[in-house]
Scaffold this active site. Structure first.
Site, PDB file in Angstrom:
ATOM      1  N   TYR A  25       1.090  -1.117  -0.018  1.00  8.88           N
ATOM      2  CA  TYR A  25      -0.042   0.018  -0.043  1.00  8.88           C
ATOM      3  C   TYR A  25       1.085   1.260   0.095  1.00  8.88           C
ATOM      4  CZ  TYR A  25      -4.411   2.619   0.702  1.00  8.88           C
ATOM      5  OH  TYR A  25      -5.493   3.153   0.477  1.00  8.88           O
ATOM      6  N   SER A  27       2.990   3.912  -2.908  1.00 14.25           N
ATOM      7  CA  SER A  27       2.589   5.009  -3.767  1.00 14.25           C
ATOM      8  C   SER A  27       1.661   4.407  -5.052  1.00 14.25           C
ATOM      9  CB  SER A  27       3.861   5.548  -4.609  1.00 14.25           C
ATOM     10  OG  SER A  27       3.352   6.278  -5.697  1.00 14.25           O
ATOM     11  N   SER A  51       2.467  -3.782   9.656  1.00 19.56           N
ATOM     12  CA  SER A  51       2.713  -2.771   8.649  1.00 19.56           C
ATOM     13  C   SER A  51       2.082  -1.412   9.146  1.00 19.56           C
ATOM     14  CB  SER A  51       1.828  -3.024   7.456  1.00 19.56           C
ATOM     15  OG  SER A  51       1.797  -1.911   6.325  1.00 19.56           O
ATOM     16  N   ILE A  85      11.785  -7.474  -2.452  1.00 14.31           N
ATOM     17  CA  ILE A  85      11.251  -8.317  -1.414  1.00 14.31           C
ATOM     18  C   ILE A  85      10.216  -9.160  -1.951  1.00 14.31           C
ATOM     19  CG2 ILE A  85      11.980  -7.059   0.560  1.00 14.31           C
ATOM     20  CD1 ILE A  85       8.941  -6.192   0.851  1.00 14.31           C
ATOM     21  N   HIS A 108       5.824  -3.977 -12.485  1.00 14.21           N
ATOM     22  CA  HIS A 108       7.453  -3.967 -12.948  1.00 14.21           C
ATOM     23  C   HIS A 108       7.923  -5.341 -13.024  1.00 14.21           C
ATOM     24  CE1 HIS A 108      11.340  -2.687 -13.866  1.00 14.21           C
ATOM     25  NE2 HIS A 108      12.023  -3.187 -12.693  1.00 14.21           N
ATOM     26  N   ASP A 191      13.251   0.301 -18.578  1.00 16.31           N
ATOM     27  CA  ASP A 191      13.224   0.830 -17.463  1.00 16.31           C
ATOM     28  C   ASP A 191      14.541   1.107 -16.621  1.00 16.31           C
ATOM     29  OD1 ASP A 191      11.007   1.819 -15.395  1.00 16.31           O
ATOM     30  OD2 ASP A 191      12.151   0.626 -14.036  1.00 16.31           O
ATOM     31  N   GLU A 227      23.570  27.161 -11.174  1.00 11.02           N
ATOM     32  CA  GLU A 227      23.829  26.931 -12.736  1.00 11.02           C
ATOM     33  C   GLU A 227      23.550  25.450 -12.971  1.00 11.02           C
ATOM     34  OE1 GLU A 227      23.441  29.194 -14.596  1.00 11.02           O
ATOM     35  OE2 GLU A 227      23.777  30.798 -13.244  1.00 11.02           O
ATOM     36  N   GLU A 231      18.520  25.000 -11.880  1.00  8.40           N
ATOM     37  CA  GLU A 231      17.959  25.447 -13.164  1.00  8.40           C
ATOM     38  C   GLU A 231      17.502  24.156 -13.969  1.00  8.40           C
ATOM     39  OE1 GLU A 231      19.853  28.549 -15.208  1.00  8.40           O
ATOM     40  OE2 GLU A 231      20.008  29.862 -13.362  1.00  8.40           O
TER      41      GLU A 231
END
Length: 332
Positions: A25, A27, A51, A85, A108, A191, A227, A231
């Site tokens: 649970y 993102s 958890s 895991i 994934h 990826d 720089e 930016e």
């Protein structure tokens, strides 16, 4: 060209007729579970004992059960715990609860691509991966839009695996934007390469090298930080919105000329040759093996690298400069 699929190509009733377990649970996990639920899907969240995410999931109206129980109840199991895991969670809590006709889903492809997880022959093995962070996936869904997804089938035991994957993608809003068909191999290798050579490894190394070049030449670290790092967001945002063309349209002619004549001196043929070596190590499994060995060996080198970079002048300078920027949230 890639095959694209939209709402009209996906049958939501397929996933609505299944029992889904979202394992994890974080993102992506929260975005998948909540959006599937709001799409009329029977969802439960599988979490390990103790958890910290349990209270949050329950507060958001989801039923939370131990991972093994979730896997036993469901016939579609989406594994969204961290890559290192996943194999352990699979062996301990999921493997023995799989039945012929079930579907194992991933966000994934790493654990399937490199054989860390070996599903039985009787289950579908699919991937649905939104190309955006979970909070964006959820927000777009709630606003009636969607984040583009990629979908793949590694094992089609039932003959209906891709239709199931498209239905799942529709349940989280992906087909509103478009779903690109891929393979586990293509998704995993591209990826990992993108992360290592461009987005994370390549960009971080380029920023540090530029910063060090200026400070070693006697320029103030604060100016060098602006720089070479600060930016960067301005440029990346322009590229994100309209590619290289919009970025070059938006910058000065001086900057654009410097882009054309100096960029190839920094990213040389030798750099590209090294990129090809990086890709080869991803393709032959060297990177995946080394990463799993490092993770399960206690993350000694990982933590050394992390500590070194946290003490770099670039980081200490940035930490002080960001105090001047009221629009930057250090806690985010």
């Amino acid at each position: 060209m890639a095959e694209l699929f939209y709402d009209a190509d996906a049958d939501l009733s397929i996933i609505q007729g299944r029992k889904v377990a979202v394992i994890g649970y974080g993102s992506q996990g929260h975005a998948h579970a909540l959006s599937l639920r709001d799409s009329g899907v029977d969802v439960r969240v599988g979490l390990h004992e103790g958890s910290k995410s349990k209270a949050k999931a329950e507060e958001q109206g989801l039923r939370v059960v131990p991972v093994a129980e979730a896997a036993a109840e469901a016939d579609v199991i989406m594994i969204l715990v961290p890559d290192p895991i996943q194999a352990e969670v699979y062996e301990k809590d999921i493997k023995d609860n799989l039945k012929d006709g079930d579907a194992l889903f991933f966000g994934h492809g790493l654990n399937i691509r490199y054989g860390f997880i070996k599903p039985p022959a009787g289950v579908d093995v699919c991937m649905v991966a939104p190309k955006g962070p979970g909070h964006l996936v959820r927000r777009q869904y709630e606003e009636g839009r969607g984040v583009p997804c990629i979908a793949a089938v590694e094992q089609d035991a039932t003959g209906n695996a891709f239709a199931l994957a498209l239905s799942y993608a529709k349940g989280i809003g992906g087909t509103r934007a478009g779903v690109i068909k891929t393979t586990f191999t293509e998704e995993t290798e591209t990826d990992l390469f993108g992360e290592q050579a461009v987005l994370c490894g390549g960009t971080a190394a380029l920023v540090k090298a530029g910063f060090e070049t200026l400070t070693e030449a006697g320029y103030q670290p604060e100016i060098a930080y602006f720089e070479c790092l600060h930016e960067l967001k301005l440029i990346v945002d322009l590229m994100y919105e309209g590619g290289l063309e919009k970025m070059r349209w938006s910058i000065s002619e001086t900057a654009e000329w410097g882009d054309y004549v100096t960029g190839p001196r920094i990213i040389t043929d030798a750099t590209k040759a090294e990129m090809k070596k990086v890709l080869a190590e991803i393709q032959d499994g060297t990177f995946a093996k080394n990463w799993m060995d490092e993770y399960h060996g206690g993350l000694k080198k990982y933590n050394e690298y992390k500590k070194q970079d946290s003490e770099h002048l670039l980081e200490t300078t940035g930490k002080e400069l960001r105090k001047l920027m009221s629009w930057v949230d250090e806690e985010a």
